[in-house]
Design an enzyme around this catalytic site. Sequence first.
Site, PDB file in Angstrom:
ATOM      1  N   MET A 118      13.599  -0.048  -0.070  1.00 56.29           N
ATOM      2  CA  MET A 118      14.560   1.055   0.030  1.00 56.29           C
ATOM      3  C   MET A 118      15.963   0.524  -0.237  1.00 56.29           C
ATOM      4  O   MET A 118      16.453  -0.345   0.494  1.00 56.29           O
ATOM      5  CB  MET A 118      14.467   1.713   1.412  1.00 56.29           C
ATOM      6  N   MET A 119      16.578   1.059  -1.288  1.00 61.17           N
ATOM      7  CA  MET A 119      17.894   0.584  -1.699  1.00 61.17           C
ATOM      8  C   MET A 119      18.902   0.763  -0.572  1.00 61.17           C
ATOM      9  O   MET A 119      18.938   1.806   0.096  1.00 61.17           O
ATOM     10  CB  MET A 119      18.371   1.340  -2.943  1.00 61.17           C
ATOM     11  N   HIS A 136       3.375   6.398  -4.762  1.00 57.70           N
ATOM     12  CA  HIS A 136       4.173   7.425  -4.091  1.00 57.70           C
ATOM     13  C   HIS A 136       3.630   8.766  -4.576  1.00 57.70           C
ATOM     14  O   HIS A 136       3.751   9.099  -5.760  1.00 57.70           O
ATOM     15  CB  HIS A 136       5.651   7.263  -4.466  1.00 57.70           C
ATOM     16  N   GLN A 168      10.550  -6.800  -5.147  1.00 52.85           N
ATOM     17  CA  GLN A 168      10.394  -5.724  -6.125  1.00 52.85           C
ATOM     18  C   GLN A 168      11.415  -5.883  -7.237  1.00 52.85           C
ATOM     19  O   GLN A 168      12.625  -5.962  -6.985  1.00 52.85           O
ATOM     20  CB  GLN A 168      10.551  -4.337  -5.504  1.00 52.85           C
ATOM     21  N   CYS A 171      11.369   4.598  -9.242  1.00 47.92           N
ATOM     22  CA  CYS A 171      12.721   5.008  -8.848  1.00 47.92           C
ATOM     23  C   CYS A 171      13.288   6.015  -9.845  1.00 47.92           C
ATOM     24  O   CYS A 171      13.276   5.776 -11.053  1.00 47.92           O
ATOM     25  CB  CYS A 171      13.630   3.780  -8.771  1.00 47.92           C
ATOM     26  N   ASN A 174       1.881   6.163  -0.390  1.00 46.75           N
ATOM     27  CA  ASN A 174       3.267   6.206   0.071  1.00 46.75           C
ATOM     28  C   ASN A 174       3.793   7.626  -0.131  1.00 46.75           C
ATOM     29  O   ASN A 174       3.335   8.344  -1.005  1.00 46.75           O
ATOM     30  CB  ASN A 174       4.077   5.181  -0.755  1.00 46.75           C
ATOM     31  N   GLY A 175       4.755   8.001   0.717  1.00 47.10           N
ATOM     32  CA  GLY A 175       5.412   9.284   0.538  1.00 47.10           C
ATOM     33  C   GLY A 175       5.193  10.236   1.691  1.00 47.10           C
ATOM     34  O   GLY A 175       4.064  10.681   1.922  1.00 47.10           O
ATOM     35  N   GLY A 197       8.138   4.475   4.614  1.00 51.06           N
ATOM     36  CA  GLY A 197       9.504   4.340   4.159  1.00 51.06           C
ATOM     37  C   GLY A 197      10.492   4.690   5.245  1.00 51.06           C
ATOM     38  O   GLY A 197      10.723   3.923   6.176  1.00 51.06           O
ATOM     39  N   ARG A 198      11.054   5.884   5.162  1.00 51.95           N
ATOM     40  CA  ARG A 198      12.127   6.261   6.081  1.00 51.95           C
ATOM     41  C   ARG A 198      11.705   6.254   7.553  1.00 51.95           C
ATOM     42  O   ARG A 198      12.499   5.961   8.428  1.00 51.95           O
ATOM     43  CB  ARG A 198      12.676   7.635   5.687  1.00 51.95           C
TER      44      ARG A 198
END
Length: 338
Positions: free
Chosen positions: A14-15, A167, A66, A96, A207-208, A234-235
């Site tokens: 995650m950027m 994702h 990554q 992305c 993912n997602g 992720g989040r």
Amino acid sequence: MLKNQDRRLSVAPMMDWTDRHCRAFHRALSSQALLYTEMVTAPAVIHGDRERLLGFDAVEHPVALQLGGSDPAQLAEAARIGAAFGYDEINLNVGCPSDRVQSGRFGACLMREPELVADCMVAIREAVDVPATVKCRIGVDDQDPETSLFATVDASAAVGIEVFIVHARKAWLKGLSPKENRDVPPLDYGLVRRLKRERPHLNISINGGIASLDEAEAHLDDHDGVRLDGVMLGRAAYHEPALLGQADRRIFGQGTADTDAFAALARYRPYMAARLDEGVALPAMTRHMLGLMHGRPGARAFRRILTVEALPPGAGLEVVDRAIEAVREAEARRADAA
């Protein structure tokens, strides 16, 4: 290759979030989850400040790098550099959706070029001895996901790639921001399970939109004879990191006690002390901890102290101690009131 069990749970790249300090913190909660760097472009790895971009602490293992890019020669060189730094996996970003990524012909737009993805993966795989893996979407824009996902996976599988993290949303490259691309396109978990059903020899992680370990466990359960190999959070892992403290027991089946928030901070403390001695500012580390006490008494005070009191130059671990004490005091007051 990392065994299937070792891939059961991972934390997404995650950027601006999953930097080295974040990863060291997450490792204090789970000894088993596979951690990913933020995406780093191949040209940046080759020409940039490698220690700043790629440096990490040994406590982070297992950790994957990554890469972003679409030039096989550049990706091979960047992968060799990453492997020399000690990363356990090299992953190619094929998901992305940002404008900057599109202009550079990499990220999600590569879903339109499965053969180029395969060429990139051949170059990476031949450059390193660690696993070379793909993280992709199910499609972009007006593509049919049932066609685009299988085309991307099959092209890379044909050249020997075995591990894919999917994702389970399309990316809309026109009309949606990167933030909207994380929420607006509908999820299609069924398509990812179909991919595993029809390509059982491949290692497939999903993912997602996965918001809890309950949901992660459900994805890892058998569905009509299909069992996914892994779940990538992720989040949820970032905003409520305490859930990672249960992962070793619940996801990996280890007979260990869960790591509570206080124990995790005690484990993270030597890392923070070492970085502070090197001149790293306290907020660079505490910003990743703000959600640790989510749902607990004193959580608001914990966040405020770490946000405000960490800012002055020279702020040290005493700030973290005050934040911890605020939670302990709030929990003691609640217990007394009960």
